[in-house]
Design a protein around this motif. Structure first.
Motif, PDB file in Angstrom:
ATOM      1  N   VAL A   1       0.820  -1.210   0.000  1.00 36.45           N
ATOM      2  CA  VAL A   1       0.000   0.000   0.000  1.00 36.45           C
ATOM      3  C   VAL A   1       0.860   1.269   0.000  1.00 36.45           C
ATOM      4  CG1 VAL A   1      -0.230   0.270   2.502  1.00 36.45           C
ATOM      5  CG2 VAL A   1      -2.124   0.954   1.012  1.00 36.45           C
ATOM      6  N   THR A   2       2.107   1.146   0.465  1.00 34.64           N
ATOM      7  CA  THR A   2       2.991   2.320   0.471  1.00 34.64           C
ATOM      8  C   THR A   2       3.224   2.871  -0.937  1.00 34.64           C
ATOM      9  OG1 THR A   2       4.064   1.567   2.500  1.00 34.64           O
ATOM     10  CG2 THR A   2       5.248   3.196   1.181  1.00 34.64           C
ATOM     11  N   PRO A   3       3.652   2.031  -1.898  1.00 34.94           N
ATOM     12  CA  PRO A   3       3.816   2.588  -3.248  1.00 34.94           C
ATOM     13  C   PRO A   3       2.509   2.997  -3.905  1.00 34.94           C
ATOM     14  CG  PRO A   3       4.198   0.214  -3.252  1.00 34.94           C
ATOM     15  CD  PRO A   3       4.140   0.648  -1.824  1.00 34.94           C
TER      16      PRO A   3
ATOM     17  N   SER B   1       6.757   4.696  -7.852  1.00 34.96           N
ATOM     18  CA  SER B   1       5.845   4.035  -6.920  1.00 34.96           C
ATOM     19  C   SER B   1       5.139   2.856  -7.564  1.00 34.96           C
ATOM     20  CB  SER B   1       4.818   5.040  -6.396  1.00 34.96           C
ATOM     21  OG  SER B   1       5.450   6.073  -5.678  1.00 34.96           O
ATOM     22  N   ILE B   2       4.754   2.982  -8.837  1.00 36.41           N
ATOM     23  CA  ILE B   2       4.135   1.854  -9.535  1.00 36.41           C
ATOM     24  C   ILE B   2       5.117   0.693  -9.633  1.00 36.41           C
ATOM     25  CG2 ILE B   2       3.259   1.075 -11.770  1.00 36.41           C
ATOM     26  CD1 ILE B   2       2.094   3.917 -12.127  1.00 36.41           C
ATOM     27  N   THR B   3       6.369   0.998  -9.977  1.00 40.90           N
ATOM     28  CA  THR B   3       7.392  -0.046 -10.035  1.00 40.90           C
ATOM     29  C   THR B   3       7.637  -0.642  -8.667  1.00 40.90           C
ATOM     30  OG1 THR B   3       8.456   1.211 -11.812  1.00 40.90           O
ATOM     31  CG2 THR B   3       9.725  -0.573 -10.822  1.00 40.90           C
ATOM     32  N   SER B   4       7.620   0.205  -7.640  1.00 37.77           N
ATOM     33  CA  SER B   4       7.781  -0.280  -6.274  1.00 37.77           C
ATOM     34  C   SER B   4       6.665  -1.238  -5.910  1.00 37.77           C
ATOM     35  CB  SER B   4       7.790   0.915  -5.316  1.00 37.77           C
ATOM     36  OG  SER B   4       7.861   0.494  -3.974  1.00 37.77           O
ATOM     37  N   PHE B   5       5.444  -0.911  -6.303  1.00 37.82           N
ATOM     38  CA  PHE B   5       4.296  -1.779  -6.051  1.00 37.82           C
ATOM     39  C   PHE B   5       4.477  -3.138  -6.716  1.00 37.82           C
ATOM     40  CE2 PHE B   5       0.191  -3.416  -7.524  1.00 37.82           C
ATOM     41  CZ  PHE B   5      -0.481  -3.550  -6.320  1.00 37.82           C
ATOM     42  N   LEU B   6       4.859  -3.124  -7.987  1.00 37.91           N
ATOM     43  CA  LEU B   6       5.025  -4.382  -8.719  1.00 37.91           C
ATOM     44  C   LEU B   6       6.152  -5.229  -8.129  1.00 37.91           C
ATOM     45  CD1 LEU B   6       4.594  -3.034 -12.368  1.00 37.91           C
ATOM     46  CD2 LEU B   6       2.926  -4.306 -11.001  1.00 37.91           C
ATOM     47  N   SER B   7       7.237  -4.573  -7.725  1.00 39.46           N
ATOM     48  CA  SER B   7       8.351  -5.322  -7.148  1.00 39.46           C
ATOM     49  C   SER B   7       7.970  -5.932  -5.812  1.00 39.46           C
ATOM     50  CB  SER B   7       9.587  -4.425  -7.006  1.00 39.46           C
ATOM     51  OG  SER B   7       9.361  -3.388  -6.073  1.00 39.46           O
ATOM     52  N   ARG B   8       7.094  -5.273  -5.062  1.00 40.07           N
ATOM     53  CA  ARG B   8       6.682  -5.807  -3.764  1.00 40.07           C
ATOM     54  C   ARG B   8       5.729  -6.990  -3.919  1.00 40.07           C
ATOM     55  NH1 ARG B   8       6.760  -0.982   0.731  1.00 40.07           N
ATOM     56  NH2 ARG B   8       8.304   0.305  -0.313  1.00 40.07           N
ATOM     57  N   ILE B   9       4.943  -7.001  -5.001  1.00 39.54           N
ATOM     58  CA  ILE B   9       4.112  -8.181  -5.271  1.00 39.54           C
ATOM     59  C   ILE B   9       5.014  -9.392  -5.464  1.00 39.54           C
ATOM     60  CG2 ILE B   9       2.570  -9.268  -6.940  1.00 39.54           C
ATOM     61  CD1 ILE B   9       1.288  -6.579  -7.408  1.00 39.54           C
ATOM     62  N   PHE B  10       6.042  -9.225  -6.278  1.00 42.22           N
ATOM     63  CA  PHE B  10       7.012 -10.298  -6.485  1.00 42.22           C
ATOM     64  C   PHE B  10       7.717 -10.657  -5.188  1.00 42.22           C
ATOM     65  CE2 PHE B  10      11.545 -11.231  -7.175  1.00 42.22           C
ATOM     66  CZ  PHE B  10      11.433 -12.454  -7.843  1.00 42.22           C
ATOM     67  N   LEU B  11       8.086  -9.637  -4.426  1.00 43.06           N
ATOM     68  CA  LEU B  11       8.805  -9.850  -3.171  1.00 43.06           C
ATOM     69  C   LEU B  11       7.978 -10.653  -2.190  1.00 43.06           C
ATOM     70  CD1 LEU B  11      11.397  -8.986  -1.570  1.00 43.06           C
ATOM     71  CD2 LEU B  11      10.036  -7.088  -0.674  1.00 43.06           C
ATOM     72  N   GLY B  12       6.668 -10.359  -2.105  1.00 39.82           N
ATOM     73  CA  GLY B  12       5.807 -11.069  -1.170  1.00 39.82           C
ATOM     74  C   GLY B  12       5.758 -12.557  -1.431  1.00 39.82           C
ATOM     75  N   ARG B  13       5.959 -12.965  -2.666  1.00 38.45           N
ATOM     76  CA  ARG B  13       5.881 -14.376  -3.025  1.00 38.45           C
ATOM     77  C   ARG B  13       7.159 -15.148  -2.717  1.00 38.45           C
ATOM     78  NH1 ARG B  13       1.462 -15.377  -6.291  1.00 38.45           N
ATOM     79  NH2 ARG B  13       0.406 -13.524  -7.109  1.00 38.45           N
TER      80      ARG B  13
ATOM     81  N   GLY C   1      11.089  -0.324  -3.470  1.00 40.43           N
ATOM     82  CA  GLY C   1      10.105  -1.372  -3.229  1.00 40.43           C
ATOM     83  C   GLY C   1      10.659  -2.563  -2.482  1.00 40.43           C
ATOM     84  N   ILE C   2      11.951  -2.804  -2.629  1.00 43.25           N
ATOM     85  CA  ILE C   2      12.557  -3.982  -2.029  1.00 43.25           C
ATOM     86  C   ILE C   2      13.309  -3.666  -0.745  1.00 43.25           C
ATOM     87  CG2 ILE C   2      14.270  -5.800  -2.388  1.00 43.25           C
ATOM     88  CD1 ILE C   2      13.577  -5.754  -5.352  1.00 43.25           C
ATOM     89  N   LEU C   3      14.029  -2.553  -0.716  1.00 40.52           N
ATOM     90  CA  LEU C   3      14.959  -2.307   0.380  1.00 40.52           C
ATOM     91  C   LEU C   3      14.280  -2.231   1.749  1.00 40.52           C
ATOM     92  CD1 LEU C   3      17.903  -1.742   1.230  1.00 40.52           C
ATOM     93  CD2 LEU C   3      17.370   0.688   1.044  1.00 40.52           C
TER      94      LEU C   3
END
Length: 413
Positions: free
Chosen positions: A144-146, A260-272, A318-320
């Motif tokens: 939700v942050t990004p 922020s959009i890229t951060s969102f997408l990277s966090r979806i991947f990160l969550g998995r 998004g990752i750090l």
């Protein structure tokens, strides 16, 4: 994701926290592309703009220790209230106070909101998360942050251009108020991962402030955040002015939104995959992404380089932070977690606080490209520090940073 380990109350509170986070980050980020130009509108010079933007992190930095202590010994929810009350009231003070140095004080007070919010939010997410799913839930809860940060900057630009600064600051404060109402709806805090400070004398906490700073397991993540904070502080302070000076057809709001959009997408991947491959590999990748972003900014002469710079900055952001939070959570016990967050995340605040005035002074002598080149070197130092010092020895650090070894500092909580 398997949610069977979560009770109804935990799910409800996590859902409310998502809403709180959305409104908080919109409140903060509508000012990212607009406040530097507002200060310039008031007659501020580059060093004065840097001072005011850096003051935000100064307030955050000096309040984190107390807020972390309150989160551990009193209530995470109380600290969340503090953050959102300040986020509600501070934007209105920008309209009342219109001289440079008093404005820096207002900005510093506003900075307390982000220290309170990030400390309490991170601790509450961990409290509501089963240990075996910790990294995954942190990844999802940080999505939700990004989202908020992608809405805020563009929204801020539109409000400034079409309605003016009065409406801009009023909307910022209103978003803080909406978040405050959602906090009020939260039920009693979960005990799933939560340490009840009434059960033990607070003097027996595993890490005091000084012990945290002297702990190799925690000081390295703190120093990495310090260096990246310096880099990020440079971006938020001078990117809007750089784009304005160059006359590039690419707004700061668009840059932050793409990031922020890229951060969102990277966090979806990160969550998995966060709990499967370990923290080290992702932290390494995020630092290199920041480095790539700054190199692209040094070469920026058109929209293409800026577009790519925003994407790499978004991947890094998004990752750090989710991975650093997961890492220090792995390396700390529940009863000290608020204080550990306050110190480690304080490194990031300190970096942003120093970036404003230091780079502001340099900016009067150097070009923006040179400033961004210096910032890229900060990412390079952070990379070398992490791959060589993130674990007990250089060999184990390199293995951990490359995803080949487990974290030797991991605590079984």
């Amino acid at each position: 994701m398997d949610y069977t380990d979560l009770g109804f109350r935990q799910k409800q509170n996590l859902g409310l926290l998502l809403g709180v986070s959305l409104f908080f980050w919109i409140s903060i980020t509508v000012l990212l592309p607009t406040l530097p130009t507002y200060v310039e509108h008031l007659g501020g010079t580059k060093p004065e703009i840097g001072l005011i933007m850096g003051s935000f992190a100064v307030g955050s930095l000096f309040s984190r220790t107390l807020l972390g202590y309150l989160a551990d010994t009193k209530s995470r929810k109380l600290v969340l209230y503090i953050g959102l009350i300040i986020a509600t009231l501070s934007p209105l003070n920008y309209l009342i106070v219109q001289t440079i140095f008093p404005l820096a004080i207002v900005r510093a007070i506003h900075g307390i909101s982000i220290a309170a919010f990030t400390t309490a939010y991170s601790a509450l997410v961990i409290d509501f998360s089963p240990i075996k799913h910790r990294g995954r839930i942190i990844g999802y809860m940080s999505l939700v942050t990004p989202i908020g940060m992608s809405i805020g900057p563009v929204f801020g630009d539109l409000l400034k251009e079409h309605f003016g600064y009065i409406t801009l600051f009023t909307v910022s404060g209103s978003c803080g108020l909406l978040g405050l109402l959602l906090v009020a709806a939260m039920r009693k805090e979960s005990k799933l991962n939560y340490y009840d400070s009434s059960d033990t004398d607070n003097s027996n906490l595993s890490h005091s402030f000084h012990k945290i700073l002297s702990s190799h397991s925690l000081i390295i993540p703190t120093l990495v955040l310090l260096l990246i904070g310096l880099l990020f502080g440079t971006i938020i302070t001078f990117l809007p002015l750089f784009l304005e000076e160059k006359g590039l057809d690419f707004s700061a709001g668009l840059f932050y939104t793409l990031a922020s959009i890229t951060s969102f997408l990277s966090r979806i991947f990160l969550g998995r995959v966060a709990d499967r491959f370990g923290r080290g590999l992702f932290i390494t990748a995020s630092i290199l992404s920041y480095f790539s972003s700054m190199i692209l900014l040094t070469q920026a002469t058109g929209s293409q380089q800026l577009f790519l710079a925003a994407i790499f900055e978004g991947i890094g952001a998004g990752i750090l932070m989710p991975m650093i939070i997961a890492l220090v959570s792995d390396r700390s016990s529940p009863q000290e977690r608020g204080q550990v967050y306050s110190v480690c995340l304080g490194g990031y605040d300190l970096g942003i606080a120093l970036a404003g005035p230091i780079i502001g002074i340099l900016g009067s002598q150097l070009s923006y490209q040179t400033i961004f080149t210096l910032s890229s070197n900060l990412a390079l130092v952070a990379f070398i520090l992490f791959i060589s010092q993130s674990n007990r020895t250089i060999k184990t650090s390199l293995g951990f940073a490359m995803g080949k070894r487990k974290d030797l500092y991991y605590l079984e909580n």
